[in-house]
Design a protein around this motif. Structure first.
Motif, PDB file in Angstrom:
ATOM      1  N   GLY A  77       0.824  -1.205   0.000  1.00 45.60           N
ATOM      2  CA  GLY A  77       0.000   0.000   0.000  1.00 45.60           C
ATOM      3  C   GLY A  77       0.856   1.250   0.000  1.00 45.60           C
ATOM      4  O   GLY A  77       2.082   1.192   0.114  1.00 45.60           O
ATOM      5  N   PRO A  78       0.233   2.409  -0.138  1.00 48.09           N
ATOM      6  CA  PRO A  78       0.971   3.666  -0.191  1.00 48.09           C
ATOM      7  C   PRO A  78       1.406   4.125   1.200  1.00 48.09           C
ATOM      8  O   PRO A  78       0.953   3.602   2.216  1.00 48.09           O
ATOM      9  N   ASP A  79       2.308   5.101   1.221  1.00 43.44           N
ATOM     10  CA  ASP A  79       2.687   5.728   2.480  1.00 43.44           C
ATOM     11  C   ASP A  79       1.525   6.577   2.975  1.00 43.44           C
ATOM     12  O   ASP A  79       0.997   7.407   2.240  1.00 43.44           O
ATOM     13  N   ILE A  80       1.122   6.367   4.202  1.00 39.85           N
ATOM     14  CA  ILE A  80      -0.034   7.056   4.782  1.00 39.85           C
ATOM     15  C   ILE A  80       0.459   7.997   5.871  1.00 39.85           C
ATOM     16  O   ILE A  80       1.294   7.627   6.706  1.00 39.85           O
ATOM     17  N   GLU A  81      -0.063   9.207   5.861  1.00 36.56           N
ATOM     18  CA  GLU A  81       0.306  10.167   6.906  1.00 36.56           C
ATOM     19  C   GLU A  81      -0.836  11.158   7.127  1.00 36.56           C
ATOM     20  O   GLU A  81      -1.492  11.568   6.167  1.00 36.56           O
ATOM     21  N   VAL A  82      -1.053  11.507   8.381  1.00 36.40           N
ATOM     22  CA  VAL A  82      -2.101  12.456   8.745  1.00 36.40           C
ATOM     23  C   VAL A  82      -1.429  13.731   9.251  1.00 36.40           C
ATOM     24  O   VAL A  82      -0.562  13.678  10.130  1.00 36.40           O
ATOM     25  N   TYR A  83      -1.808  14.868   8.711  1.00 40.82           N
ATOM     26  CA  TYR A  83      -1.166  16.149   8.999  1.00 40.82           C
ATOM     27  C   TYR A  83      -2.037  17.003   9.917  1.00 40.82           C
ATOM     28  O   TYR A  83      -3.253  17.071   9.742  1.00 40.82           O
ATOM     29  N   GLY A  84      -1.400  17.676  10.865  1.00 38.61           N
ATOM     30  CA  GLY A  84      -2.123  18.554  11.777  1.00 38.61           C
ATOM     31  C   GLY A  84      -2.755  19.745  11.082  1.00 38.61           C
ATOM     32  O   GLY A  84      -3.774  20.275  11.541  1.00 38.61           O
ATOM     33  N   PRO A 210      -8.330  10.932   8.138  1.00 35.00           N
ATOM     34  CA  PRO A 210      -8.344   9.464   8.193  1.00 35.00           C
ATOM     35  C   PRO A 210      -9.758   8.933   8.318  1.00 35.00           C
ATOM     36  O   PRO A 210     -10.686   9.692   8.641  1.00 35.00           O
ATOM     37  N   PRO A 211      -9.960   7.635   8.091  1.00 35.52           N
ATOM     38  CA  PRO A 211     -11.329   7.084   8.078  1.00 35.52           C
ATOM     39  C   PRO A 211     -12.126   7.344   9.340  1.00 35.52           C
ATOM     40  O   PRO A 211     -13.336   7.612   9.260  1.00 35.52           O
ATOM     41  N   HIS A 212     -11.493   7.289  10.517  1.00 35.46           N
ATOM     42  CA  HIS A 212     -12.237   7.445  11.765  1.00 35.46           C
ATOM     43  C   HIS A 212     -12.587   8.893  12.086  1.00 35.46           C
ATOM     44  O   HIS A 212     -13.212   9.165  13.107  1.00 35.46           O
ATOM     45  N   GLN A 213     -12.198   9.835  11.200  1.00 35.65           N
ATOM     46  CA  GLN A 213     -12.541  11.252  11.405  1.00 35.65           C
ATOM     47  C   GLN A 213     -13.310  11.840  10.234  1.00 35.65           C
ATOM     48  O   GLN A 213     -13.672  13.017  10.267  1.00 35.65           O
ATOM     49  N   ARG A 214     -13.587  11.054   9.216  1.00 31.54           N
ATOM     50  CA  ARG A 214     -14.209  11.608   8.002  1.00 31.54           C
ATOM     51  C   ARG A 214     -15.608  12.152   8.262  1.00 31.54           C
ATOM     52  O   ARG A 214     -15.942  13.272   7.839  1.00 31.54           O
ATOM     53  N   THR A 215     -16.448  11.376   8.923  1.00 35.36           N
ATOM     54  CA  THR A 215     -17.814  11.843   9.168  1.00 35.36           C
ATOM     55  C   THR A 215     -17.816  13.057  10.084  1.00 35.36           C
ATOM     56  O   THR A 215     -18.608  13.991   9.896  1.00 35.36           O
ATOM     57  N   THR A 216     -16.915  13.067  11.066  1.00 35.77           N
ATOM     58  CA  THR A 216     -16.829  14.218  11.975  1.00 35.77           C
ATOM     59  C   THR A 216     -16.416  15.477  11.233  1.00 35.77           C
ATOM     60  O   THR A 216     -16.983  16.558  11.442  1.00 35.77           O
ATOM     61  N   SER A 217     -15.422  15.382  10.363  1.00 30.90           N
ATOM     62  CA  SER A 217     -14.984  16.568   9.623  1.00 30.90           C
ATOM     63  C   SER A 217     -16.068  17.054   8.668  1.00 30.90           C
ATOM     64  O   SER A 217     -16.276  18.269   8.514  1.00 30.90           O
ATOM     65  N   SER A 288      -4.986  21.767  -2.063  1.00 29.72           N
ATOM     66  CA  SER A 288      -6.092  20.841  -2.336  1.00 29.72           C
ATOM     67  C   SER A 288      -5.957  19.547  -1.551  1.00 29.72           C
ATOM     68  O   SER A 288      -6.962  18.957  -1.136  1.00 29.72           O
ATOM     69  N   LYS A 289      -4.710  19.093  -1.354  1.00 27.47           N
ATOM     70  CA  LYS A 289      -4.490  17.838  -0.646  1.00 27.47           C
ATOM     71  C   LYS A 289      -3.122  17.852   0.002  1.00 27.47           C
ATOM     72  O   LYS A 289      -2.252  18.637  -0.389  1.00 27.47           O
ATOM     73  N   PRO A 290      -2.902  16.990   0.994  1.00 30.08           N
ATOM     74  CA  PRO A 290      -1.597  16.945   1.664  1.00 30.08           C
ATOM     75  C   PRO A 290      -0.575  16.211   0.804  1.00 30.08           C
ATOM     76  O   PRO A 290      -0.925  15.548  -0.180  1.00 30.08           O
ATOM     77  N   PRO A 291       0.721  16.294   1.182  1.00 29.44           N
ATOM     78  CA  PRO A 291       1.760  15.584   0.409  1.00 29.44           C
ATOM     79  C   PRO A 291       1.545  14.080   0.351  1.00 29.44           C
ATOM     80  O   PRO A 291       1.821  13.448  -0.664  1.00 29.44           O
ATOM     81  N   LYS A 292       1.068  13.484   1.442  1.00 26.68           N
ATOM     82  CA  LYS A 292       0.786  12.053   1.477  1.00 26.68           C
ATOM     83  C   LYS A 292      -0.669  11.845   1.880  1.00 26.68           C
ATOM     84  O   LYS A 292      -1.202  12.603   2.687  1.00 26.68           O
ATOM     85  N   PRO A 293      -1.330  10.823   1.357  1.00 23.82           N
ATOM     86  CA  PRO A 293      -2.756  10.624   1.650  1.00 23.82           C
ATOM     87  C   PRO A 293      -2.984  10.160   3.081  1.00 23.82           C
ATOM     88  O   PRO A 293      -2.127   9.501   3.677  1.00 23.82           O
ATOM     89  N   PRO A 294      -4.156  10.468   3.657  1.00 26.20           N
ATOM     90  CA  PRO A 294      -4.465  10.044   5.026  1.00 26.20           C
ATOM     91  C   PRO A 294      -5.041   8.628   5.119  1.00 26.20           C
ATOM     92  O   PRO A 294      -5.231   8.118   6.206  1.00 26.20           O
ATOM     93  N   SER A 295      -5.328   8.017   3.969  1.00 29.52           N
ATOM     94  CA  SER A 295      -5.900   6.678   3.968  1.00 29.52           C
ATOM     95  C   SER A 295      -5.650   6.030   2.617  1.00 29.52           C
ATOM     96  O   SER A 295      -5.281   6.707   1.643  1.00 29.52           O
ATOM     97  N   THR A 296      -5.829   4.724   2.560  1.00 32.00           N
ATOM     98  CA  THR A 296      -5.642   4.004   1.299  1.00 32.00           C
ATOM     99  C   THR A 296      -6.666   4.444   0.259  1.00 32.00           C
ATOM    100  O   THR A 296      -6.343   4.654  -0.914  1.00 32.00           O
ATOM    101  N   SER A 297      -7.914   4.615   0.677  1.00 32.31           N
ATOM    102  CA  SER A 297      -8.963   4.993  -0.276  1.00 32.31           C
ATOM    103  C   SER A 297      -8.756   6.402  -0.826  1.00 32.31           C
ATOM    104  O   SER A 297      -9.243   6.717  -1.913  1.00 32.31           O
ATOM    105  N   ALA A 298      -8.030   7.251  -0.086  1.00 26.24           N
ATOM    106  CA  ALA A 298      -7.824   8.633  -0.542  1.00 26.24           C
ATOM    107  C   ALA A 298      -6.967   8.702  -1.795  1.00 26.24           C
ATOM    108  O   ALA A 298      -7.068   9.661  -2.561  1.00 26.24           O
ATOM    109  N   VAL A 505     -12.344  -0.923   2.224  1.00 29.40           N
ATOM    110  CA  VAL A 505     -11.001  -0.809   1.641  1.00 29.40           C
ATOM    111  C   VAL A 505      -9.996  -0.326   2.677  1.00 29.40           C
ATOM    112  O   VAL A 505      -8.895  -0.873   2.814  1.00 29.40           O
ATOM    113  N   ASP A 506     -10.365   0.694   3.446  1.00 21.52           N
ATOM    114  CA  ASP A 506      -9.454   1.233   4.458  1.00 21.52           C
ATOM    115  C   ASP A 506      -9.224   0.241   5.595  1.00 21.52           C
ATOM    116  O   ASP A 506      -8.106   0.124   6.110  1.00 21.52           O
TER     117      ASP A 506
END
Length: 518
Positions: A77-84, A210-217, A288-298, A505-506
């Motif tokens: 899978g790709p490199d995953i990272e979540v940015y503040g 990330p997946p566990h914050q998508r609905t909240t955001s 538009s988007k971060p350098p690395k995706p926050p999830s596989t589906s992203a 998928v995630d």
């Protein structure tokens, strides 16, 4: 000495790369292994200190490489990272959405005052909020393509610019009859950006969270949009027009016009300055988007817009969802925008209607956030949560309508409570509907999915507000239409087969990364 295909020296890049590769295959005996490497390689260094330093440098390079691999590598899978910084992006977008909604709902809370001060009739008052759905339908396909292909930045810059221009036009004059033209032109331009203000939250959530914050955001962005509507309801009490049946003399009417013009001018100037500030913020920094995706589906390739639309139209689950979402939510949203007109015949003043609208939207914002967090925690029970919300909303609006026809003894307190609770329950469902649609239709892009839902909602709004243009039709039918629309949505929910394609998928990617599955 170990023989190799080519000679290397201790300080060469090839030697260090070979050592790193060999070391990474034997992580459990790092110190002994490095010593063996150092003893086996032909070292052209005579001093012990130099040799020790070489080994230390090699050990440090290997440690850094292992730490980096541990932090970023995910098997298959790709490199995953979540940015503040995702929270800053969400905040800027939410403020743009807030402002666009506030500008859209400027006239509804002061409709009674505008009737007397500017000579506006019901047709004009119905047309002004109708520019919102009209503009969204006109720009829906364009912004859908832009969101999915170019990302959220360009769309948000254009939306912020449209809202700024719209607010600037309203600063030109507040004198009748010219204000009728400036108000309509402004409402049209602002409405063109409604697609992004209401339709971009799931695109932003998928790109940054990330997946566990998508609905909240998504809920945060949605509730700020409703917050803009709530803020506009605070305008009504500023005019202090408690008696809706007051008849004014010519001199009194002139004074009313002066007061209206002064208050509106100052409000519009502040509004325009705020819009310009937001435009500067989104231009300066809003990727538009971060350098690395926050999830596989992203980072999964989405279907292009034409094929995605065709698949949407063949997806029975999605069609059912659009009906259950668009009819009740669209009617309740636009009904709230003309609340003062709806309640005027029941002896509710403009000020009271303004406060009812404000409290109901604020309650809806709170409900959005709570239900979204529950949906993120209980990630595969969204449909059950929606059934609960709609069932309670149906009972609440039944209570409201029985109050209005005097089956239940009427009181201001009951009208307040029934409207606030009912609006809370319906508005709290919005982020859940949006995220559920994105789950059902994945890998169709979130932009086209949300925009089609929004266009359906706006079509319902056009029909709802268009009926108001029929002469002498009254407003009682509007209150019953809310009850009927929710009643349509409940059986659709009960028999809907819901799937969680994107979340699956995630979850599989996370389990692979954790070694749970291969």
């Amino acid at each position: 000495m170990v023989r190799r295909g080519h000679q290397v020296t201790p300080n060469s890049t090839d030697a260090q790369n070979q050592h790193v590769t060999e070391f990474s295959t034997q992580p459990n005996n790092s110190t002994a292994y490095i010593r063996n490497i150092a003893d086996s390689v032909e070292l052209k260094v005579l001093h012990v200190d130099d040799r020790i330093q070489y080994i230390c440098d090699l050990n440090e390079a290997v440690s850094k490489d292992n730490r980096k691999e541990k932090e970023t590598h995910r098997p298959d899978g790709p490199d995953i990272e979540v940015y503040g910084r995702r929270w800053y992006i969400l905040a800027v977008y939410s403020l743009i959405s807030f402002t666009q909604a506030a500008v859209w709902n400027t006239w509804g809370p002061i409709a009674v005052s505008c009737e007397k001060a500017f000579g506006w009739n019901t047709a004009i008052l119905a047309l002004l909020p109708n520019w919102g759905p009209i503009g969204s339908i006109l720009t829906g396909w364009l912004f859908s393509w832009s969101l999915d292909v170019q990302g959220i930045r360009i769309s948000c810059v254009v939306t912020a610019a449209l809202t700024t221009i719209a607010s600037a036009i309203r600063c030109l004059t507040s004198e009748p009859p010219y204000i009728t033209w400036t108000a309509n032109i402004s409402a049209f331009l602002n409405g063109l950006g409604g697609t992004v203000a209401m339709g971009a939250p799931p695109v932003l959530s998928a790109a940054w969270f990330p997946p566990h914050q998508r609905t909240t955001s998504t809920a945060i962005a949605t509730l700020l949009n409703y917050g803009g509507v709530a803020a506009s309801f605070l305008i009504g009490p500023l005019f202090n027009r408690d008696d809706v049946n007051t008849t004014y003399t010519a001199s009194q009417m002139q004074q009313v016009n002066v007061t209206m013009a002064t208050t509106l001018n100052s409000t519009h100037v502040y509004e325009c300055g705020w819009c310009f500030l937001l435009l500067v913020l989104v231009v300066v920094y809003f990727p538009s988007k971060p350098p690395k995706p926050p999830s596989t589906s992203a980072c999964t390739q989405r279907l292009e817009i034409i094929s995605g639309f065709k698949k949407l139209m063949r997806n029975k689950k999605f069609i059912q969802l659009c009906v259950a979402y668009g009819v009740p939510v669209g009617i309740v949203a636009l009904w709230a925008g003309v609340l003062s007109v709806n309640l005027k015949s029941y002896h509710i003043s403009e000020t009271q209607a303004g406060w009812i609208g404000f409290y109901s939207i604020i309650a809806g914002c709170f409900g959005c956030l709570v239900m979204a967090r529950l949906s993120d925690i209980f990630s595969k029970h969204t449909r059950q949560i929606l059934i609960f919300l709609y069932s309670m909303a149906f009972l609440d609006f039944l209570w409201f309508n029985l109050i209005l026809i005097d089956v239940i003894p009427s009181s201001i307190a009951q009208i307040y409570i029934s409207i606030i609770v009912g609006t809370l329950l319906v508005n709290a469902s919005v982020p859940l509907w949006i995220e559920m649609a994105c789950e059902i239709t994945y890998p169709i892009a979130e932009g086209i999915t949300t925009i089609v839902m929004l266009m359906w909602l706006n079509t319902v709004g056009l029909v709802f507000l268009g009926i108001q243009l029929i002469p002498n039709i009254g407003t009682a039918w509007e209150n019953w239409s809310i009850l009927g629309s929710i009643g349509v949505g409940i059986p659709v929910l009960l028999f809907m087969d819901h799937s969680y394609n994107r979340l699956t998928v995630d979850e599989i990617a996370i389990k692979k990364a954790d070694g749970v599955i291969k």
